[in-house]
Write a protein that holds these residues in place. Structure first.
Motif, short mmCIF file in Angstrom:
data_model
loop_
_atom_site.label_atom_id
_atom_site.label_comp_id
_atom_site.label_asym_id
_atom_site.label_seq_id
_atom_site.Cartn_x
_atom_site.Cartn_y
_atom_site.Cartn_z
N GLY A 75 0.84 -1.20 0.00
CA GLY A 75 0.00 0.00 0.00
C GLY A 75 0.87 1.25 0.00
N THR A 76 0.64 2.12 0.97
CA THR A 76 1.45 3.34 1.05
C THR A 76 2.38 3.31 2.26
OG1 THR A 76 -0.10 4.58 2.42
CG2 THR A 76 -0.46 4.66 0.04
N LEU A 77 2.60 2.14 2.83
CA LEU A 77 3.38 2.07 4.07
C LEU A 77 4.85 2.40 3.83
CD1 LEU A 77 1.83 -1.16 5.64
CD2 LEU A 77 1.35 1.23 6.23
N TRP A 78 5.41 3.19 4.74
CA TRP A 78 6.81 3.58 4.65
C TRP A 78 7.34 3.83 6.05
CZ3 TRP A 78 9.69 4.15 0.09
CH2 TRP A 78 11.03 4.53 0.32
N PRO A 79 8.41 3.18 6.48
CA PRO A 79 9.13 2.12 5.80
C PRO A 79 8.30 0.84 5.76
CG PRO A 79 9.95 2.35 8.04
CD PRO A 79 8.98 3.48 7.82
N LYS A 80 8.58 -0.01 4.81
CA LYS A 80 7.72 -1.18 4.65
C LYS A 80 7.94 -2.16 5.81
CE LYS A 80 10.35 -4.03 1.50
NZ LYS A 80 10.33 -4.67 0.19
N PRO A 81 6.83 -2.71 6.31
CA PRO A 81 6.94 -3.64 7.44
C PRO A 81 7.55 -4.97 7.04
CG PRO A 81 4.71 -2.75 7.22
CD PRO A 81 5.44 -2.42 5.96
N THR A 202 2.27 3.33 11.91
CA THR A 202 1.85 2.47 10.80
C THR A 202 0.34 2.59 10.59
OG1 THR A 202 3.67 0.98 11.27
CG2 THR A 202 1.88 0.09 9.93
N LEU A 203 -0.40 2.62 11.70
CA LEU A 203 -1.85 2.76 11.59
C LEU A 203 -2.21 4.08 10.89
CD1 LEU A 203 -4.70 1.76 12.24
CD2 LEU A 203 -4.50 2.86 14.49
N ALA A 204 -1.50 5.15 11.24
CA ALA A 204 -1.77 6.45 10.60
C ALA A 204 -1.56 6.36 9.09
CB ALA A 204 -0.86 7.53 11.19
N GLN A 205 -0.68 5.44 8.68
CA GLN A 205 -0.41 5.29 7.24
C GLN A 205 -1.42 4.38 6.54
OE1 GLN A 205 3.73 4.44 6.47
NE2 GLN A 205 4.44 6.21 7.64
N ALA A 592 10.88 0.75 -4.67
CA ALA A 592 10.36 1.60 -3.60
C ALA A 592 9.87 2.94 -4.13
CB ALA A 592 11.45 1.82 -2.56
N GLU A 593 10.10 3.17 -5.41
CA GLU A 593 9.90 4.52 -5.94
C GLU A 593 8.46 5.04 -5.79
OE1 GLU A 593 10.85 5.04 -10.09
OE2 GLU A 593 11.15 7.19 -9.79
N TYR A 594 7.48 4.22 -6.12
CA TYR A 594 6.09 4.73 -6.06
C TYR A 594 5.72 5.07 -4.63
CZ TYR A 594 5.96 2.22 -10.52
OH TYR A 594 6.24 1.75 -11.78
N ARG A 595 6.12 4.17 -3.74
CA ARG A 595 5.80 4.44 -2.33
C ARG A 595 6.56 5.66 -1.84
NH1 ARG A 595 7.61 1.17 1.22
NH2 ARG A 595 8.87 0.07 -0.31
N MET A 596 7.78 5.82 -2.30
CA MET A 596 8.59 6.97 -1.88
C MET A 596 7.94 8.29 -2.31
SD MET A 596 10.96 8.86 -0.81
CE MET A 596 12.51 8.24 -0.24
N VAL A 597 7.52 8.34 -3.56
CA VAL A 597 6.92 9.57 -4.07
C VAL A 597 5.62 9.85 -3.30
CG1 VAL A 597 5.89 10.65 -6.11
CG2 VAL A 597 8.05 9.39 -6.30
N ASN A 598 4.87 8.79 -3.03
CA ASN A 598 3.64 8.95 -2.26
C ASN A 598 3.93 9.39 -0.83
OD1 ASN A 598 0.60 8.25 -2.35
ND2 ASN A 598 1.34 7.43 -0.40
N HIS A 599 4.96 8.82 -0.25
CA HIS A 599 5.32 9.15 1.13
C HIS A 599 5.76 10.61 1.24
CE1 HIS A 599 6.57 8.44 5.23
NE2 HIS A 599 7.81 8.81 4.96
N ARG A 600 6.47 11.07 0.22
CA ARG A 600 6.86 12.48 0.20
C ARG A 600 5.61 13.37 0.27
NH1 ARG A 600 5.67 17.23 -2.70
NH2 ARG A 600 7.31 18.68 -2.17
#
Ligand code: NAG
Ligand code: NAG
Ligand code: NAG
Ligand code: NAG
Ligand code: NAG
Length: 628
Positions: A75-81, A202-205, A592-600
């Motif tokens: 999903g959008t989790l960062w860092p990934k569990p 993590t829950l917030a994410q 990790a790129e898509y999640r990174m851009v989303n996390h930003r």
């Protein structure tokens, strides 16, 4: 039973309701664009594909954030569990329908109460980000919204401060949803407060804001078991070259906690300034600050340490010595203590240090030890209890000592030769006395001291000069440095900060002379992400005891940064560091790129001035900004 579920699940469908008959003027209402999560097959990540939804369509479609929350394994989790299983559906809810229970010791309950407030503040940031949402949140709870129960259970005995044990930070998070009672339940279990706090992050994410429908949404089911790969995951901030406000430091700590980084290494003092106010030595800050306003008072420090603790971050203070001292130490002669420092601001600076202004402690003057003892005592009072202390210990310039008459006389009086080795031995003695003074100030309780690589750690030196029981070595050279093998073979504990990947100050214009600054080029997030301490160790050594690798840290030296710019220097590159040190993924940045851009984007929503990585078009059109 099956039929029952089907009936209930009708409530759950996420659709763009009433968009077509909304009379508002575009672009305030709705959007023709929607997203669909498309499976990409074995070994590939599912991606959200943007589609044009015809007007007046009844086709259920997802907004971009809704699609992203459940698309792909992580999903959008960062860092990934470490282990994760996310459901594919979402429920809507409003912040005021969240309830919580804590099962924990009294002290942990107090910490959890603070952490929970921070969690709720994160949900509030969506409110202020999208002002339009306000109306919806204040209105009575509409039909179809869920209640959200959050239960946190801390199982272990109370631990009020982080240690170097990764199981302290372990947590499990289970989200379940009962469609009939319209209730989503999130259970977090952990051994310590620190693990539980990570669980809340993590829950917030698993929650985001539905900007079209103006409501919060949560992933309906999740099963997450998580723990860090490394116990030491840090950022270093220099507050001597330029002063950084307490507010900016707090912002940094907030964002660290959003990335599960757990160590804020504070390089407080240097030759430039001594911005720490000390009760027993007020002249340090009097002589040592750029202005009387640019100082940290003991209550500022205590406040920051507590602020960090409830965000799962330990503060490791550094008092750099015997080099990198200067302004702040001028008062020795007038107090009858002699010159406490030598070569301060000496010219031409190139001969006495690596950057102006120069300065080192005067190892011929025994009064420096009395002063150091007092400084350590006050630092422990402000920062303590400490489980780690940073002694700095880098970049001693022997030429400085060797051209100071008082020191040369002192060396001769002890029948010491004037060789490099002889000066290193003096430096090592200084270091060991400093260690003993810290231990004394700490009530004779020994804690590991961190020390930068230096002449003392050169090939064949470390064993002679630095005891491995006492010191952890922070590598700031390059990843191919053969020293890494030697230190690991000799069983030194290491923290990686290799400058070829993790120095965040590199790649700007020069600040002495023209061209680019000395450690150019800029270290992009991809390089930060791919810098794996374990791979580095395996590359220089065949047999590695991984338990010696405590983790890593990205330093920000502030020749060219201050409170206004540190956000963009740290983020989102600090997030790349966060995933490397928390998850230690086998793959490189590409996965990790898509999640990174989303996390930003998430960090920006939370008020962080993180750098942009790509046009937003790439974010909305996953997989389209690539290069063969
Ligand atoms: C969640 O925690 C509550 C309260 O401790 C408990 O009653 C419930 O069974 C738990 N649910 C799951 C799925 O573990
Ligand atoms: C202290 O430093 C000053 C300035 O560098 C120098 O003139 C003086 O001789 C030094 N004092 C001693 C006792 O060496
Ligand atoms: C230094 O050496 C001289 C001559 O070799 C000797 O007389 C003196 O005692 C020595 N001093 C110390 C401090 O060892
Ligand atoms: C220190 O200075 C002396 C004489 O000035 C010189 O012989 C010696 O090589 C110098 N030592 C170092 C390490 O530079
Ligand atoms: C491994 O070592 C080689 C040779 O020194 C170097 O070129 C390469 O970048 C290193 N890789 C890693 C991951 O450290």
């Amino acid at each position: 039973m099956t039929g029952f579920w089907t009936t209930c699940s009708v409530l759950l469908l996420i659709a763009w309701s009433s968009r077509a008959d909304n009379a508002e003027i575009p672009p305030l209402s709705g959007s023709p664009w929607s997203w669909r999560c498309e499976p990409k097959g074995e070994g590939l990540y599912d991606i959200c594909v943007r589609i044009l939804t015809p007007e007046n369509t009844a086709t259920p479609a997802l907004s971009h954030p809704a699609c992203r929350l459940t698309c792909g394994k992580f999903g959008t989790l960062w860092p990934k569990p470490k282990s994760v299983n996310l459901g594919k559906q979402l429920s809507y809810f409003l912040p005021h329908s969240i309830s919580h229970t804590f099962v924990a010791s009294e002290e942990d309950t107090l910490l959890l109460t603070e952490a929970f407030k921070n969690f709720m503040k994160i949900l509030d940031t969506y409110d202020s980000e999208y002002l339009l949402g306000k109306l919806t949140w204040k209105s009575p709870e509409p039909i179809g919204y869920h209640k959200v129960n959050i239960n946190i259970h801390i199982e272990g005995p109370s631990k009020s401060h982080l240690g170097l044990d990764i199981t302290d930070e372990k947590y499990a998070l289970v989200v379940t949803t009962d469609l009939c009672s319209q209730t989503s339940t999130a259970n977090i279990t952990a051994k310590t407060f620190f693990g539980a706090r990570h669980g809340l992050e993590t829950l917030a994410q698993l929650i985001d804001y539905e900007e079209i429908e103006k409501k919060l949404m949560i992933v309906n089911s999740a099963d997450i078991k998580d723990e860090p790969a490394f116990p030491y995951r840090g950022l270093m901030l220099d507050t001597s070259r330029n002063f950084i406000t307490v507010e900016a430091i707090k912002r940094t700590i907030d964002t660290m906690s959003a990335n599960k980084l757990n160590t804020f290494h504070w390089h407080i003092t240097d030759s430039y300034t001594f911005p720490l106010a000390l009760k027993s030595l007020p002249k340090m800050a009097y002589y040592g600050t750029y202005s009387p306003r640019q100082v940290y008072l003991p209550e500022d420090v205590k406040g920051l340490v507590e602020y960090a603790r409830v965000r799962g971050v330990r503060v490791v203070p550094e008092l750099d010595a015997p080099a990198h001292v200067g302004f702040g130490w001028q008062w020795g002669p007038q107090e009858g203590l002699g010159n406490l420092t030598v070569c301060v601001d000496q010219e031409p600076w190139q001969e006495f240090c690596l950057q102006p202004p120069c300065g080192q402690l005067n190892i011929a003057n025994q009064n420096i030890y009395t002063i150091l003892g007092k400084i350590y005592q006050e630092m422990l009072d402000m920062f303590g209890p400490l489980d780690l202390f940073h002694f700095g210990g880098d970049e001693v310039n022997v030429h400085c000592w060797n051209t100071t008459e008082e020191i040369v006389t002192y060396m001769k009086s002890k029948n010491l030769s004037l060789t490099d080795e002889s000066y290193y031995a003096q430096w090592s003695q200084f270091q060991n006395r400093a260690y003993d003074l810290l231990t004394e100030a700490n009530g004779q309780v020994k804690i590991p001291g961190i020390i930068w690589t230096s002449h003392l750690t050169e090939k064949g030196h470390t064993n002679r000069y630095l005891n491995k029981e006492k010191y952890i070595i922070q590598i700031w050279s390059v990843k191919t440095d053969p020293l890494i093998k030697e230190l690991l073979d000799q069983k030194y504990r290491l923290i990686f900060s290799n400058k070829d990947a993790w120095y965040l100050d590199c790649g700007f214009s020069a600040w002495v002379g023209e061209g680019l600054n000395s450690c150019s080029p800029y270290k992009g997030w991809q390089l930060v992400y791919d810098n794996s301490p374990k791979k580095i160790a395996l590359n220089v050594s065949t047999e590695v005891d991984f338990s010696l690798i405590l983790g890593g840290e990205a330093p920000l030296w502030t020749e060219q940064a201050d409170s206004l710019t540190i956000d963009g220097r740290f983020w989102p590159r600090g997030a790349a560091l966060g995933e490397r040190l928390w998850s230690d993924p086998d793959h490189d940045w590409r996965d990790a790129e898509y999640r990174m851009v989303n996390h930003r984007q998430r960090l920006v929503k939370r008020g962080v001035q993180a750098d942009r990585l790509q046009p937003e078009w790439c974010h909305q059109n996953q997989g389209r900004c690539y290069r063969n």
